[in-house]
Design a protein around this motif. Sequence first.
Motif, PDB file in Angstrom:
ATOM      1  N   LEU A   1      35.529  -7.894 -17.913  1.00  0.00           N
ATOM      2  CA  LEU A   1      35.550  -6.780 -16.956  1.00  0.00           C
ATOM      3  C   LEU A   1      35.069  -7.172 -15.559  1.00  0.00           C
ATOM      4  O   LEU A   1      35.330  -6.465 -14.593  1.00  0.00           O
ATOM      5  CB  LEU A   1      34.722  -5.618 -17.492  1.00  0.00           C
ATOM      6  N   LEU A   2      34.361  -8.281 -15.427  1.00  0.00           N
ATOM      7  CA  LEU A   2      33.915  -8.693 -14.090  1.00  0.00           C
ATOM      8  C   LEU A   2      34.533 -10.012 -13.654  1.00  0.00           C
ATOM      9  O   LEU A   2      35.103 -10.109 -12.576  1.00  0.00           O
ATOM     10  CB  LEU A   2      32.391  -8.815 -14.042  1.00  0.00           C
ATOM     11  N   VAL A   3      34.417 -11.039 -14.493  1.00  0.00           N
ATOM     12  CA  VAL A   3      34.850 -12.372 -14.064  1.00  0.00           C
ATOM     13  C   VAL A   3      36.369 -12.456 -13.941  1.00  0.00           C
ATOM     14  O   VAL A   3      36.899 -12.843 -12.896  1.00  0.00           O
ATOM     15  CB  VAL A   3      34.317 -13.461 -15.034  1.00  0.00           C
ATOM     16  N   LEU A   4      37.084 -12.068 -15.004  1.00  0.00           N
ATOM     17  CA  LEU A   4      38.541 -12.224 -14.970  1.00  0.00           C
ATOM     18  C   LEU A   4      39.217 -11.371 -13.903  1.00  0.00           C
ATOM     19  O   LEU A   4      40.111 -11.868 -13.212  1.00  0.00           O
ATOM     20  CB  LEU A   4      39.135 -11.967 -16.365  1.00  0.00           C
ATOM     21  N   PRO A   5      38.812 -10.107 -13.715  1.00  0.00           N
ATOM     22  CA  PRO A   5      39.449  -9.341 -12.630  1.00  0.00           C
ATOM     23  C   PRO A   5      39.219  -9.971 -11.257  1.00  0.00           C
ATOM     24  O   PRO A   5      40.112  -9.947 -10.410  1.00  0.00           O
ATOM     25  CB  PRO A   5      38.766  -7.969 -12.711  1.00  0.00           C
ATOM     26  N   GLU A   6      38.040 -10.562 -11.030  1.00  0.00           N
ATOM     27  CA  GLU A   6      37.797 -11.243  -9.756  1.00  0.00           C
ATOM     28  C   GLU A   6      38.707 -12.464  -9.617  1.00  0.00           C
ATOM     29  O   GLU A   6      39.239 -12.736  -8.549  1.00  0.00           O
ATOM     30  CB  GLU A   6      36.327 -11.677  -9.639  1.00  0.00           C
ATOM     31  N   ALA A   7      38.850 -13.202 -10.720  1.00  0.00           N
ATOM     32  CA  ALA A   7      39.729 -14.368 -10.699  1.00  0.00           C
ATOM     33  C   ALA A   7      41.172 -13.936 -10.392  1.00  0.00           C
ATOM     34  O   ALA A   7      41.896 -14.612  -9.662  1.00  0.00           O
ATOM     35  CB  ALA A   7      39.644 -15.123 -12.018  1.00  0.00           C
ATOM     36  N   GLU A   8      41.568 -12.792 -10.934  1.00  0.00           N
ATOM     37  CA  GLU A   8      42.931 -12.296 -10.682  1.00  0.00           C
ATOM     38  C   GLU A   8      43.121 -11.851  -9.233  1.00  0.00           C
ATOM     39  O   GLU A   8      44.186 -12.058  -8.646  1.00  0.00           O
ATOM     40  CB  GLU A   8      43.272 -11.131 -11.622  1.00  0.00           C
ATOM     41  N   ARG A   9      42.105 -11.212  -8.682  1.00  0.00           N
ATOM     42  CA  ARG A   9      42.145 -10.817  -7.268  1.00  0.00           C
ATOM     43  C   ARG A   9      42.356 -12.033  -6.376  1.00  0.00           C
ATOM     44  O   ARG A   9      43.173 -12.031  -5.463  1.00  0.00           O
ATOM     45  CB  ARG A   9      40.803 -10.201  -6.894  1.00  0.00           C
ATOM     46  N   LEU A  10      41.596 -13.081  -6.702  1.00  0.00           N
ATOM     47  CA  LEU A  10      41.688 -14.329  -5.967  1.00  0.00           C
ATOM     48  C   LEU A  10      43.095 -14.901  -6.094  1.00  0.00           C
ATOM     49  O   LEU A  10      43.690 -15.360  -5.114  1.00  0.00           O
ATOM     50  CB  LEU A  10      40.665 -15.288  -6.583  1.00  0.00           C
ATOM     51  N   GLU A  11      43.627 -14.850  -7.307  1.00  0.00           N
ATOM     52  CA  GLU A  11      44.968 -15.382  -7.547  1.00  0.00           C
ATOM     53  C   GLU A  11      46.009 -14.647  -6.717  1.00  0.00           C
ATOM     54  O   GLU A  11      46.930 -15.267  -6.164  1.00  0.00           O
ATOM     55  CB  GLU A  11      45.284 -15.232  -9.036  1.00  0.00           C
ATOM     56  N   ALA A  18      29.186  -3.250 -18.546  1.00  0.00           N
ATOM     57  CA  ALA A  18      30.157  -4.063 -17.807  1.00  0.00           C
ATOM     58  C   ALA A  18      31.141  -3.162 -17.062  1.00  0.00           C
ATOM     59  O   ALA A  18      31.523  -3.447 -15.925  1.00  0.00           O
ATOM     60  CB  ALA A  18      30.891  -5.003 -18.766  1.00  0.00           C
ATOM     61  N   THR A  19      31.550  -2.057 -17.680  1.00  0.00           N
ATOM     62  CA  THR A  19      32.485  -1.141 -17.023  1.00  0.00           C
ATOM     63  C   THR A  19      31.831  -0.476 -15.815  1.00  0.00           C
ATOM     64  O   THR A  19      32.456  -0.297 -14.770  1.00  0.00           O
ATOM     65  CB  THR A  19      32.994  -0.065 -18.015  1.00  0.00           C
ATOM     66  N   ALA A  20      30.564  -0.107 -15.952  1.00  0.00           N
ATOM     67  CA  ALA A  20      29.847   0.517 -14.836  1.00  0.00           C
ATOM     68  C   ALA A  20      29.769  -0.450 -13.651  1.00  0.00           C
ATOM     69  O   ALA A  20      29.971  -0.063 -12.496  1.00  0.00           O
ATOM     70  CB  ALA A  20      28.447   0.941 -15.277  1.00  0.00           C
ATOM     71  N   LEU A  21      29.503  -1.715 -13.925  1.00  0.00           N
ATOM     72  CA  LEU A  21      29.439  -2.719 -12.858  1.00  0.00           C
ATOM     73  C   LEU A  21      30.804  -2.916 -12.211  1.00  0.00           C
ATOM     74  O   LEU A  21      30.924  -3.012 -11.000  1.00  0.00           O
ATOM     75  CB  LEU A  21      28.947  -4.059 -13.421  1.00  0.00           C
ATOM     76  N   ARG A  22      31.823  -2.979 -13.047  1.00  0.00           N
ATOM     77  CA  ARG A  22      33.189  -3.133 -12.555  1.00  0.00           C
ATOM     78  C   ARG A  22      33.549  -1.977 -11.622  1.00  0.00           C
ATOM     79  O   ARG A  22      34.149  -2.162 -10.562  1.00  0.00           O
ATOM     80  CB  ARG A  22      34.145  -3.162 -13.750  1.00  0.00           C
ATOM     81  N   HIS A  23      33.183  -0.783 -12.046  1.00  0.00           N
ATOM     82  CA  HIS A  23      33.481   0.435 -11.295  1.00  0.00           C
ATOM     83  C   HIS A  23      32.829   0.373  -9.908  1.00  0.00           C
ATOM     84  O   HIS A  23      33.471   0.648  -8.891  1.00  0.00           O
ATOM     85  CB  HIS A  23      32.969   1.634 -12.074  1.00  0.00           C
ATOM     86  N   ALA A  24      31.556  -0.045  -9.874  1.00  0.00           N
ATOM     87  CA  ALA A  24      30.837  -0.120  -8.601  1.00  0.00           C
ATOM     88  C   ALA A  24      31.512  -1.135  -7.684  1.00  0.00           C
ATOM     89  O   ALA A  24      31.632  -0.929  -6.481  1.00  0.00           O
ATOM     90  CB  ALA A  24      29.383  -0.501  -8.847  1.00  0.00           C
ATOM     91  N   LYS A  25      31.960  -2.234  -8.253  1.00  0.00           N
ATOM     92  CA  LYS A  25      32.609  -3.293  -7.490  1.00  0.00           C
ATOM     93  C   LYS A  25      33.933  -2.812  -6.892  1.00  0.00           C
ATOM     94  O   LYS A  25      34.190  -2.967  -5.703  1.00  0.00           O
ATOM     95  CB  LYS A  25      32.896  -4.465  -8.430  1.00  0.00           C
ATOM     96  N   THR A  26      34.763  -2.225  -7.749  1.00  0.00           N
ATOM     97  CA  THR A  26      36.083  -1.795  -7.301  1.00  0.00           C
ATOM     98  C   THR A  26      35.972  -0.694  -6.256  1.00  0.00           C
ATOM     99  O   THR A  26      36.703  -0.681  -5.262  1.00  0.00           O
ATOM    100  CB  THR A  26      36.904  -1.268  -8.497  1.00  0.00           C
TER     101      THR A  26
END
Lengths: 198, 198
Positions: free
Chosen positions: B127-137, B66-74
């Motif tokens: 690590l993926l869903v909540l940070p995206e929700a926060e970005r949206l917020e 999950a961290t690796a995916l988060r890293h690629a996204k960010t």
Amino acid sequence: MTQTPATPSRRTRLSTEREHELYEAVLELLREHGYESLTMDAVAARTRASKATLYRQWQGKPRLVATALRHAKTAAQPDPDTGSLRGDLLELARCGMRDAEHDHALMRGLAHAAHANPELHQALRELLVLPEAERLEALLQQAVERGEVAAGTPALEFVPHMFFGAFIGRDLIEGRPPDLDYLTSYLDAVVLPALGIR
Amino acid sequence: MTQTPATPSRRTRLSTEREHELYEAVLELLREHGYESLTMDAVAARTRASKATLYRQWQGKPRLVATALRHAKTAAQPDPDTGSLRGDLLELARCGMRDAEHDHALMRGLAHAAHANPELHQALRELLVLPEAERLEALLQQAVERGEVAAGTPALEFVPHMFFGAFIGRDLIEGRPPDLDYLTSYLDAVVLPALGIR
């Protein structure tokens, strides 16, 4: 676990009662074993039907299971007719909730299995998802005819998507299943305003 | 498949570059093997890290993945800042689409694995869903401050749910993945009207 009476004389052409028995038995076996472990042999044994009959009628496990679920849904839910779109949609949400609670583990298991099984995915889509989307469409059409929603409102075609988002999003974002209060808030905050009803 | 250079002297305290290498290697292995078949041994071998380091830093496979995916996204996505909510949301949708297309098989595989693995489900959510929700917020908050959306509009809290519905619903209802035209229509038909922007 109820006992399923055998009616061996009706193996080739199934009566409505016999179909009902069969679907009930399939759902029982699903709850007991889960989709992956369910075999057509077990269905044949439990229902005293021949495997040839099962395959002739439903082609295989994916369609048999999806049809059994569809049957249970249709039997339980008459079309809502409350006179207002809000009332109708709340009624649908209430039924959706009841189903989800009643067979939560079963539906999660099926969703899991469908990820890896395109044939099951297709059968569930065709026999569960699309009929629900059509039911919703019929309710929306009535609301347009009553003058509650303007014909051609762009959000009309996305109402099923909004509802899927409500059901799936709660679990994904808030980590808990939807309840009726939540669905009512979502309906009033999202679905009705998008349709121009405030 | 790129080669991952080894830097054995940095096993205990990981530099940013070393972390980046590690995450890239994890994603490579994920694409090659899928989540279920990925082992911490394979990650250790590919990255020449010790398993002790991997476990100390990420506890186990779910958080490491999950961290690796988060890293690629960010790394790939700066926060949109187009000056309008519509522009910002379209930009987010464009990025979401690109991710979804780029790693479609990988994400489907992970969603499948997460169904049966609560620890992975939790790590992906956190690590993926909540940070995206926060970005949206944060984007929505800016729109409120600009006066585009009235503070306290009830739909504000449901924007992530609406977007999940758009992504998942297309596949489920229409049997095909979302594209940018579709997401633009959904934004204009559902999300903006629900927020009071027409």
